[in-house]
Write an enzyme that holds these catalytic residues in place. Structure first.
Site, PDB file in Angstrom:
ATOM      1  N   ASP A  49      -4.142   2.119  -4.939  1.00  0.00           N
ATOM      2  CA  ASP A  49      -2.809   2.176  -4.349  1.00  0.00           C
ATOM      3  C   ASP A  49      -2.511   0.981  -3.459  1.00  0.00           C
ATOM      4  O   ASP A  49      -1.593   1.019  -2.657  1.00  0.00           O
ATOM      5  CB  ASP A  49      -2.647   3.476  -3.547  1.00  0.00           C
ATOM      6  CG  ASP A  49      -3.183   3.354  -2.128  1.00  0.00           C
ATOM      7  OD1 ASP A  49      -4.231   2.710  -1.959  1.00  0.00           O
ATOM      8  OD2 ASP A  49      -2.548   3.890  -1.211  1.00  0.00           O
ATOM      9  N   GLU A  50      -3.258  -0.077  -3.599  1.00  0.00           N
ATOM     10  CA  GLU A  50      -3.176  -1.145  -2.616  1.00  0.00           C
ATOM     11  C   GLU A  50      -3.524  -2.479  -3.237  1.00  0.00           C
ATOM     12  O   GLU A  50      -4.479  -2.587  -4.004  1.00  0.00           O
ATOM     13  CB  GLU A  50      -4.158  -0.816  -1.491  1.00  0.00           C
ATOM     14  CG  GLU A  50      -4.254  -1.831  -0.405  1.00  0.00           C
ATOM     15  CD  GLU A  50      -5.297  -1.419   0.632  1.00  0.00           C
ATOM     16  OE1 GLU A  50      -5.786  -0.267   0.559  1.00  0.00           O
ATOM     17  OE2 GLU A  50      -5.633  -2.244   1.482  1.00  0.00           O
TER      18      GLU A  50
ATOM     19  N   ASP B  43       0.853  -1.189   0.000  1.00  0.00           N
ATOM     20  CA  ASP B  43       0.000   0.000   0.000  1.00  0.00           C
ATOM     21  C   ASP B  43       0.890   1.241   0.000  1.00  0.00           C
ATOM     22  O   ASP B  43       1.771   1.382   0.849  1.00  0.00           O
ATOM     23  CB  ASP B  43      -0.869  -0.031   1.270  1.00  0.00           C
ATOM     24  CG  ASP B  43      -1.868   1.107   1.325  1.00  0.00           C
ATOM     25  OD1 ASP B  43      -2.979   0.876   1.821  1.00  0.00           O
ATOM     26  OD2 ASP B  43      -1.548   2.229   0.902  1.00  0.00           O
TER      27      ASP B  43
HETATM   28  N1  LIG Z   1     -11.233   9.176   3.184  1.00  0.00           N
HETATM   29  C1  LIG Z   1     -10.415   8.939   2.152  1.00  0.00           C
HETATM   30  C2  LIG Z   1      -9.452   7.903   2.204  1.00  0.00           C
HETATM   31  C3  LIG Z   1      -8.628   7.697   1.097  1.00  0.00           C
HETATM   32  N2  LIG Z   1      -8.745   8.480   0.003  1.00  0.00           N
HETATM   33  C4  LIG Z   1      -7.858   8.321  -1.152  1.00  0.00           C
HETATM   34  C5  LIG Z   1      -6.647   9.183  -0.972  1.00  0.00           C
HETATM   35  C6  LIG Z   1      -5.607   8.221  -0.482  1.00  0.00           C
HETATM   36  O1  LIG Z   1      -4.315   8.650  -0.793  1.00  0.00           O
HETATM   37  C7  LIG Z   1      -5.974   6.974  -1.232  1.00  0.00           C
HETATM   38  C8  LIG Z   1      -5.484   5.725  -0.576  1.00  0.00           C
HETATM   39  O2  LIG Z   1      -6.104   5.533   0.668  1.00  0.00           O
HETATM   40  P1  LIG Z   1      -5.313   4.982   1.918  1.00  0.00           P
HETATM   41  O3  LIG Z   1      -6.306   4.517   2.906  1.00  0.00           O
HETATM   42  O4  LIG Z   1      -4.305   3.993   1.466  1.00  0.00           O
HETATM   43  O5  LIG Z   1      -4.623   6.245   2.547  1.00  0.00           O
HETATM   44  P2  LIG Z   1      -3.219   6.895   2.143  1.00  0.00           P
HETATM   45  O6  LIG Z   1      -2.567   6.136   1.063  1.00  0.00           O
HETATM   46  O7  LIG Z   1      -3.447   8.320   1.863  1.00  0.00           O
HETATM   47  O8  LIG Z   1      -2.399   6.776   3.493  1.00  0.00           O
HETATM   48  P3  LIG Z   1      -1.766   5.468   4.111  1.00  0.00           P
HETATM   49  O9  LIG Z   1      -2.060   4.336   3.196  1.00  0.00           O
HETATM   50  O10 LIG Z   1      -0.341   5.733   4.212  1.00  0.00           O
HETATM   51  O11 LIG Z   1      -2.423   5.305   5.433  1.00  0.00           O
HETATM   52  O12 LIG Z   1      -7.396   6.990  -1.262  1.00  0.00           O
HETATM   53  C9  LIG Z   1      -9.702   9.480  -0.018  1.00  0.00           C
HETATM   54  O13 LIG Z   1      -9.819  10.168  -1.011  1.00  0.00           O
HETATM   55  N3  LIG Z   1     -10.516   9.700   1.048  1.00  0.00           N
HETATM   56 MG   LIG Z   2      -2.194   4.061   0.967  1.00  0.00          MG
END
Ligand SMILES: Nc1ccn([C@H]2C[C@H](O)[C@@H](COP(=O)(O)OP(=O)(O)OP(=O)(O)O)O2)c(=O)n1
Ligand SMILES: [Mg+2]
Length: 1078
Positions: free
Chosen positions: A222-223, A124
């Site tokens: 992204d995952e 991720d």
């Molecule tokens: N409430 C949210 C959660 C996520 N996303 C989008 C933006 C994030 O970048 C992407 C991926 O979600 P993740 O849960 O993987 O969160 P991040 O990648 O931002 O942080 P991390 O994975 O490091 O916790 O999805 C969004 O738009 N709104």
């Molecule tokens: Mg992420």
DNA sequence: ATCCTCCCCTAC
DNA sequence: TAAGGTAGGGGAGGAT
């Protein structure tokens, strides 16, 4: 039904706004209360706070020009919204990635099935959107940043999609609103979205992963989850070490197996080089532990779960917190496969990752699949917050509170146990496609709703076509503003709402936007909501057809993923446009690098958690089924005061022992009479329309009686009660019920005056806001019989030796009142009806508009073509005319149409016409099942059609002129060789009419266009069969000079075209959509 | 028991 | 200014 009466009170000035209750004393603003409860993050504009302003809140909002510009009344809103909605992109990407990865893996036999010991990698990107934004920008990487709309002013209150880890150290979170985030972190830098970049980077990401995967499941843009069992040295073999069990162990073992840690490092490195963004990796023996590992790895790290599922060590791992003070010591205990640090030298992290490395004590909400609600339930009812606490709870107790599966999930998850397989969703095709919008939805009048819904339907249609599927059922989803609740919420957001949904059946598998829109509008219209109260609208299409063209398996042997990758299938299939090349910025040599040991290695076992002995409670044994029956408050009391031991009294009644204490039948039997005691029919037998027919106060009383009857435990209306209600009544009840809950007598009284608290704008105006209903259908039964289907006076019926199938299909007209009586038409044959003629251009005038290119339904003013009408049986014609008369074809209520259709059909059959239509004998509202010659089974109908079509073939002695290959063939009397040839006389027009009647009934009454399509296709094939048997040069010119020779009045092909065209027009008129055979 | 329908919940 | 979508798991209640 009329809109609710305007309360008297509107004619006097109110001391408060009746819509919002602004101005009422003692009312606390109720914060946002939809599903995703983030009450702490509500910051926003006060709506209609002025108690003097008695306008509807929507009217107030729409009086602001900027709002008008940017909400759903603006043309093109739907498209604009979808271009900007991050959540929409997220969903779209996920669906596409699932499709692609599923397809890529479908042809390939699994590397290893049913493996006992698996190695699963979860990977991720760290703060994905934020990472992309700072990619190649060192100056941004050292600041707290967030990705959000409205990057301009400091007044913006948009939602944060993603923030980096520096920002998170201030308490900023993904999904938080900007104003709140800025109070936590005043220096937060807000940067815009770059959707295209996310897409491109994701492609690179997946290309790399597919190169390393035994099996891959796309989780999001992204995952991903990757089965790497064959690539890694097995690390959690319970009692066996890898070498021994080649059977249950890992087949296809890659000889170059490496440790999970080395593997993770390699993948992370590759990804960073290709994308310039960091991803974290978790590896474990199952999906659950892999995901939990990733959580610990973040940011910019990796974590290998150290112990097998269910093991003591794993239980402890799941309990443990890492206090802030303990920096991970270099020499801390390492996981089974310690990190190959030599790899790490070439993999350089960004200059600053984050400030703290502490880990909080894991809580229930950390488990995948456990969100706010379940977590809250556990806290309130079992006082369970942490995983450690959860581990103490018996499985049965969890099941009683959260349900069977969820209970299992909780019980297993807090022990690290999870059997879910990656392959499991390989073969699962999509079940539904939907488009819904609940931001910026504001309407003033039904016309705007209509436009919006058509755009939505267009969107759904587009998505269906993209995946080449069609649906047969749709759900109309509605968010309606909760009345009387004032509060603050996000700009143009939906605010506090009640949700409604209603299902409808499409007449065939379809992706036609008009069909979808019409049905959706009909469903929406059914609710009779004031359009001012609409806050969200959605269309979901389900029951998708399953004849998916499966990707043909290409070869017997498996292609390795790697070679699939070389074909760039992923890229082109996933995203239509060519991929833009990504140039990750090479790291500057002089950039500070910081390879934190904590990021890569792990992690001392947490100190053993002290297990406090709970204060002694009396023990009570209780059957879990019995417990479940108890009211919630009693349950909670028991839970509070006793140590419950759940047992399963299986109620096996092996020998049909005496009356069980509490058999299911018993409880049903109790329910039933209790309703009858009140003299009320059961809900299932209740027709909502009957309820609606009651005058309002009576209705209200009746409903209350029902509601009380079925009210179960305190504070909860029985779902079945609500579900059985007509939607508008349901809305009213729910709303009123809310007020009861709030214990505001004043409000309650107010609520009783109108269904949606409307009525402040004056009656006439308010009226225009409600979607119109079709008038009660009083179908006109007195209609002339339709004129002939063929052109005026030229067609005829003629008794032929073998004309028509045995007992040719015959409608009422053939029995005396129809054209069939006209037996003495001149025997004239129209040459234009020859097969080789272009029937489309010169054919009969009755089929006006035949073979037109498929046209969009004209929703506004569909022309009623007289000839088209004439082709229809009387009752259906009446229906079409009635529908047209109201100019509400697209908004017609099918219920009423059905009712009317049935009524008419019943009347029709009583009068002895209707081509064999018969009401189904089933009780209750049932759709008309038309018959043809008494048949309605598809098999019977096929036999009938076959016989009919074949019956018109006749043998004829002809004389062919020698050497004349293309010319006409004279029948008899010519010079040349005598041959026996096969001719086709064509159908009896009466029969064609009868058949048309039947089809029309299937369209209008049975409402099953799939059936129509099947039959027409079958008929077409039979006609083609005939054409193949007929002497190829013998075109039915129809010069019936001699009595012995039958004049061909109408060719099969013409008949078919005619039927098809009438069908098309009928479909347009009834459904507003197009109809195609193929 | 097992299905279906209408929700709620969860995840990104 | 702002873009709170969407598919699928699963529970409750009813039909079979
Ligand atoms: N409430 C949210 C959660 C996520 N996303 C989008 C933006 C994030 O970048 C992407 C991926 O979600 P993740 O849960 O993987 O969160 P991040 O990648 O931002 O942080 P991390 O994975 O490091 O916790 O999805 C969004 O738009 N709104
Ligand atoms: Mg992420």
């Amino acid at each position: 039904m009329d809109p609710p009466a305007i309360p008297i009170s509107v004619y006097k000035p109110l001391p408060f706004n009746p819509y919002t209750r602004a101005g009422l004393p003692g009312m606390m603003p109720i914060p946002e209360s939809n599903n995703t409860i983030k009450t702490t993050e509500i910051v926003g504009t006060q709506i209609a706070a002025d108690p003097q302003d008695n306008r509807h809140p929507t009217v107030i909002e729409l009086s602001v020009p900027w709002n008008r510009q940017n909400c759903s009344i603006q043309p093109g809103f739907v498209e604009k919204f979808y271009q900007s909605s991050r959540l929409h992109y997220l969903s779209t990407w996920k669906a596409k990635l699932r499709d692609i990865t599923t397809k890529l893996q479908k042809d390939r036999p699994p590397v290893a099935t049913t493996r006992v010991h698996r190695t699963i990698m979860h990977i991720d990107f760290d703060c994905f959107f934020a990472s992309v934004a700072t990619r190649g920008k060192p100056e941004l990487q050292v600041k707290p940043i967030a990705v959000a709309h409205g990057t301009g002013g400091s007044t913006s209150n948009s939602e944060i999609a993603s923030c980096n880890y520096l920002a998170r150290d201030f308490g900023v979170k993904n999904g938080m609103q900007l104003l709140k985030a800025r109070t936590l972190c005043p220096d937060l830098v807000v940067v815009p979205y770059e959707f295209q970049q996310y897409e491109d980077i994701s492609i690179e990401f997946y290309k790399i992963l597919l190169g390393h995967a035994d099996e891959l499941q796309a989780v999001s843009v992204d995952e991903a989850l990757v089965d790497i069992s064959s690539k890694c040295i097995p690390s959690w073999g319970a009692r066996s070490n890898g070498g021994q069990l080649s059977v249950s162990g890992t087949p296809d073992a890659d000889p170059s197996r490496i440790s999970p840690a080395a593997f993770a490092l390699k993948v992370r490195q590759e990804i960073f080089l290709a994308t310039g963004c960091h991803a974290s990796v978790g590896i474990g023996p199952n999906i659950l532990l892999a995901k939990l590992s990733t959580k610990r790895a973040k940011p910019h790290g990796q974590y290998i779960w150290p112990s097998p599922p269910g093991s003591e060590r794993t239980l402890e791992e799941l309990q443990g917190a890492v206090p802030d003070l303990i920096e991970d010591p270099e020499d801390g205990p390492s996981p089974p496969d310690s990190v190959n640090t030599s790899f790490s030298q070439s993999y350089e992290p960004p200059p600053v990752v984050r400030k703290s490395v502490s880990r909080k004590e894991p809580v229930v909400k950390d488990l995948p699949g456990i969100g706010y609600k379940i977590s809250q339930d556990l806290l309130e009812r079992l006082n369970v917050r942490t995983l450690h606490q959860l581990q103490q709870i018996a499985r049965e107790q969890l099941q009683v509170i959260c349900g069977m599966k969820t209970g299992d999930l909780l019980y297993n998850s807090c022990r690290g146990m999870d059997e879910t397989t990656l392959a499991s969703d390989r073969d699962k095709a999509r079940q539904s496609v939907s488009a819904e919008i609940s931001w910026g939805v504001r309407f003033e009048n039904p016309q705007q709703v209509d436009v919006f819904m058509r755009d939505l339907a267009q969107e759904v249609s587009k998505r269906l076509k993209e995946i080449d599927r069609k649906g047969k059922s749709i759900v109309m989803k509605i968010m309606k503003r909760k009345a009387f609740i004032q509060g603050t919420w996000k700009h143009l957001g939906h605010g506090p709402v009640d949700q409604f949904a209603r299902t409808g059946q499409l007449p065939l598998y379809t992706d036609d936007p008009d069909l979808i829109a019409n049905e959706a509008l009909r469903l929406l219209n059914y609710f009779q909501f004031d359009v001012l109260d609409l806050r969200g609208l959605g269309i979901q299409v389900l029951k998708l057809n399953n004849d998916v063209v499966n990707t043909v398996s290409k070869s017997a042997f498996a292609l390795p993923m790697e070679s699939l990758m070389n074909q760039t299938t992923l890229t082109s299939a996933m995203f239509q446009k060519s991929m833009t090349v990504i140039n990750p910025r090479p790291l500057d040599k002089n950039e500070p690098t910081l390879l934190s040991a904590t990021a890569i290695t792990q992690e001392p076992p947490p100190p053993p958690i002290e297990r406090r002995a709970e204060p002694e409670k009396p023990t009570m044994e209780i059957d879990s089924g019995t417990f479940k029956e108890l009211p919630k408050d009693i349950q909670d009391e028991l839970l509070r005061d006793h140590k419950l031991v759940f047992i399963n009294e299986n109620t096996p009644e092996v020998s049909g022992v005496g009356p069980g204490v509490m058999t299911e039948r018993g409880s049903t039997a109790v329910d039933q009479p209790s309703e009858q005691k009140h003299g009320l029919p059961s809900w299932s037998q209740l027709d909502p329309r009957d309820l609606m027919a009651l005058s309002t106060p009576i209705m209200r009383d009746a409903l209350k009686e029902y509601a009380e009857l079925k009210q179960t435990d305190r504070g909860k209306l029985d779902r079945s009660v609500l579900q059985a209600l007509p939607p508008e009544i349901r809305a009213e009840i729910e709303q009123e019920y809310t007020h009861i809950m709030e214990s505001h007598e004043l409000i309650r009284k107010l609520a009783q005056t109108g269904s949606s608290g409307s009525g402040c704008d004056g009656g006439a105006v308010a009226n225009a806001r409600f979607q119109l209903r079709a008038p009660t259908t009083a179908m006109v039964l007195s209609h002339e019989y339709p004129p002939p289907p063929l052109d005026q006076g030229t067609s005829r019926s003629k008794t032929r030796g073998r004309g028509g199938p045995r007992g040719r299909p015959r409608g009422s007209r053939a029995r005396g009142r129809g054209r069939g009586q006209m037996s003495d038409h001149p025997e004239r044959v129209d040459d234009t009806r020859c097969l080789q003629d272009d029937a489309h251009s010169s054919g009969s005038t009755t089929t006006a508009g035949q073979a037109q290119p498929k046209t969009r339904a004209q929703p506004k003013e569909p022309e009623l073509d007289a000839d088209f009408l004439a082709a229809l049986p009387q009752d259906i014609r009446a229906e079409v005319e009635a529908a047209h008369r109201v100019e509400l074809i697209k908004n017609r209520r099918r219920q009423e149409a059905d009712l009317a259709a049935q009524k008419d059909a019943a009347a029709a059959s009583r009068q002895g016409f209707g081509g064999g239509s018969a009401l189904n004998e089933l009780q209750g509202p049932v759709l008309e099942r038309p018959t043809l010659m008494g048949k309605r089974e598809i098999g019977d109908l096929r036999v009938l059609l076959t016989q009919w079509v074949q019956s018109t073939l006749v043998e004829q002695d002809l004389i062919r002129k020698k050497g004349d290959r293309q010319g006409q063939v004279e029948k008899e009397g010519g010079r040349g060789s005598v041959e026996t040839v096969v001719l086709d006389e064509g159908p009896n027009p009466d029969d064609v009419q009868s058949f048309m009647d039947f089809i029309a009934r299937v369209i209008a009454m049975e409402r099953d266009l799939e059936r129509v399509r099947l039959m027409l296709r079958y008929l077409r094939r039979r006609i083609e069969d005939n054409e193949r048997q007929v002497e190829p040069l013998l075109l039915p010119v129809g010069q019936g000079r001699k009595p012995a020779v039958v004049g061909v009045v109408m060719s099969w092909r013409q008949a078919f075209e005619w039927v098809l065209n009438v069908t098309r027009q009928l479909v347009v008129h009834i459904y507003g959509g197009s109809f195609d055979l193929d």
